[in-house]
Design an enzyme around this catalytic site. Structure first.
Site, PDB file in Angstrom:
ATOM      1  N   CYS A  96      -0.132 -10.788 -11.391  1.00  0.00           N
ATOM      2  CA  CYS A  96       0.562  -9.568 -11.020  1.00  0.00           C
ATOM      3  C   CYS A  96       0.777  -8.718 -12.264  1.00  0.00           C
ATOM      4  O   CYS A  96       1.116  -9.247 -13.323  1.00  0.00           O
ATOM      5  CB  CYS A  96       1.919  -9.934 -10.400  1.00  0.00           C
ATOM      6  SG  CYS A  96       2.851  -8.538  -9.785  1.00  0.00           S
ATOM      7  N   HIS A 138       0.512  -9.972  -0.810  1.00  0.00           N
ATOM      8  CA  HIS A 138       1.137  -9.899  -2.131  1.00  0.00           C
ATOM      9  C   HIS A 138       1.875  -8.562  -2.306  1.00  0.00           C
ATOM     10  O   HIS A 138       3.023  -8.532  -2.758  1.00  0.00           O
ATOM     11  CB  HIS A 138       0.038 -10.067  -3.203  1.00  0.00           C
ATOM     12  CG  HIS A 138       0.503  -9.957  -4.621  1.00  0.00           C
ATOM     13  ND1 HIS A 138       0.485 -11.022  -5.503  1.00  0.00           N
ATOM     14  CD2 HIS A 138       0.975  -8.900  -5.338  1.00  0.00           C
ATOM     15  CE1 HIS A 138       0.943 -10.615  -6.681  1.00  0.00           C
ATOM     16  NE2 HIS A 138       1.247  -9.337  -6.611  1.00  0.00           N
ATOM     17  N   GLU A 139       1.213  -7.470  -1.903  1.00  0.00           N
ATOM     18  CA  GLU A 139       1.830  -6.150  -2.095  1.00  0.00           C
ATOM     19  C   GLU A 139       3.010  -5.939  -1.145  1.00  0.00           C
ATOM     20  O   GLU A 139       4.033  -5.370  -1.535  1.00  0.00           O
ATOM     21  CB  GLU A 139       0.801  -5.030  -1.910  1.00  0.00           C
ATOM     22  CG  GLU A 139      -0.382  -5.081  -2.866  1.00  0.00           C
ATOM     23  CD  GLU A 139      -0.008  -5.281  -4.329  1.00  0.00           C
ATOM     24  OE1 GLU A 139       1.109  -4.898  -4.726  1.00  0.00           O
ATOM     25  OE2 GLU A 139      -0.829  -5.851  -5.062  1.00  0.00           O
ATOM     26  N   HIS A 142       6.248  -7.296  -2.392  1.00  0.00           N
ATOM     27  CA  HIS A 142       6.974  -6.459  -3.359  1.00  0.00           C
ATOM     28  C   HIS A 142       7.994  -5.559  -2.661  1.00  0.00           C
ATOM     29  O   HIS A 142       9.054  -5.263  -3.211  1.00  0.00           O
ATOM     30  CB  HIS A 142       5.996  -5.563  -4.131  1.00  0.00           C
ATOM     31  CG  HIS A 142       5.304  -6.245  -5.287  1.00  0.00           C
ATOM     32  ND1 HIS A 142       5.992  -6.774  -6.351  1.00  0.00           N
ATOM     33  CD2 HIS A 142       3.994  -6.468  -5.541  1.00  0.00           C
ATOM     34  CE1 HIS A 142       5.127  -7.287  -7.226  1.00  0.00           C
ATOM     35  NE2 HIS A 142       3.899  -7.120  -6.754  1.00  0.00           N
TER      36      HIS A 142
END
Lengths: 164, 179
Positions: A96, A138-139, A142
């Site tokens: 990341c 993954h995004e 966030h």
């Protein structure tokens, strides 16, 4: 276009939950362009989320088109995205831009259906699998203040964590 | 982690091995913490039921480190070893290939596999092996993460001949997703 500074853990701002986008205006278009420029400026990065650049709204960009021979949708600009279906579990390595010099093994759904608005506010759905599905998950993490560090598993043993 | 209190920035690799029991890591690191030391990267693993740890330690010279740790290792019947090292933090090499080798246990699997991998330009970054199966029919399993300087295909070509020797070999590209 501008390239934003990327927040790096242990900056506590990365752990906060982002708010929905309500205005699909010129400021959003401008932000999307700058967010994409920031992603492309990161070495090898295939995704970015707004909170990584100190902007706590539910916006993410994923573009895995640089990887050869994988199923993908080109550059995905995801506003207010949510995963409405997922299937399978697969391990893979992740890193990341907000966590330099560390990569870890993370279990993700093998495929996901993501529903999101586009830059004009239109509702869209994408069926993603494999590497692209990993990037999407993954995004989206966030946006909820989660880093891959929250999901990392031991690479030494092929064990999945017990479901809680 | 916090900068050490003492001015000695030399890193040491502390190696401790011996019979395993619960609480060894806690007691070792407590002694080091109380002595003002800073820890770097570490790897603890049980090998054949034995405790082993390699631990980067900073903040005291070798003699002082030994004075801190010796009471713990003596009390627990463990052996300790200290080496001065260059502490290369924040410079991880990213693996791009994973190699799995397994088969009926026999002498030479590791030597043959790693010789082929070295010849193919593979830099091994992480290796661990296990002996599984039963005492009568042991199987050997080796997992390697590495950086293939000459590419994954070169690794596959180099290690393929091992299959003729009755071991299973799987080479897969590792592509770390950076988001």
């Amino acid at each position: 276009m501008a390239v934003f500074e990327v927040l790096q853990y242990p900056d506590p701002r990365l752990k906060q939950v982002s708010k929905p986008v309500t205005a699909f205006d010129a400021a959003l278009q401008s932000f999307l362009a700058d967010l994409e420029a920031t992603m492309r400026a990161g070495p090898g990065s295939v995704g970015i989320a707004a909170p990584q650049v100190n902007h706590f709204f539910r916006i993410a960009i994923v573009d895995v088109s640089s990887k050869p021979n994988i199923p993908q949708h080109g550059c995905l600009r995801l506003i207010n995205p949510e995963i409405v279906q997922h299937a399978g579990e697969v391990k893979g390595r992740e890193g990341c831009m907000s966590v330099p010099d560390y990569t870890g093994t993370v279990v993700r759904a093998q495929s996901v259906r993501v529903r999101a608005q586009d830059a004009d506010g239109q509702c869209r759905e994408f069926d993603c699998e494999g590497y692209e599905a990993r990037a999407v998950q993954h995004e989206l993490d966030h946006l909820d203040g989660l880093l891959f560090l929250d999901r990392v598993v031991s690479p030494r043993h092929d064990l999945f964590r017990r479901k809680r | 982690m916090a900068e050490p209190m003492k001015s000695d920035n030399q890193w040491h690799m502390l190696t401790v091995i011996g019979a395993d029991r619960p609480g060894i890591v806690a007691r070792l690191t407590e002694a080091l913490f109380r002595g003002g030391c800073n820890l770097g990267e570490a790897s603890m693993v049980r090998l054949g039921g034995n405790f082993s740890i390699m631990l980067m330690v900073q903040g005291a010279d070798a003699a002082a480190l030994e004075r801190l740790v010796r009471p713990v290792t003596d009390a627990l019947g463990l052996r300790l070893h200290l080496d001065p090292i260059h502490g290369e933090l924040h410079q991880h090499i990213e693996p791009n290939v994973q190699v799995t080798v397994y088969g009926a246990d026999r002498p030479g699997i590791v030597a043959q596999a790693t010789a082929a991998l070295a010849a193919a330009g593979l830099n091994i970054l992480d290796l661990n092996t296990d002996v599984g199966g039963t005492a009568e029919r042991p199987i050997y399993i080796m997992l390697i993460d590495g950086h293939a300087v000459e590419g994954v295909a070169a690794v596959e070509r180099a290690i393929a001949p091992l299959r003729a020797g009755g071991v299973e070999v799987r080479v897969s590209a590792l592509d770390t997703m950076i988001g």
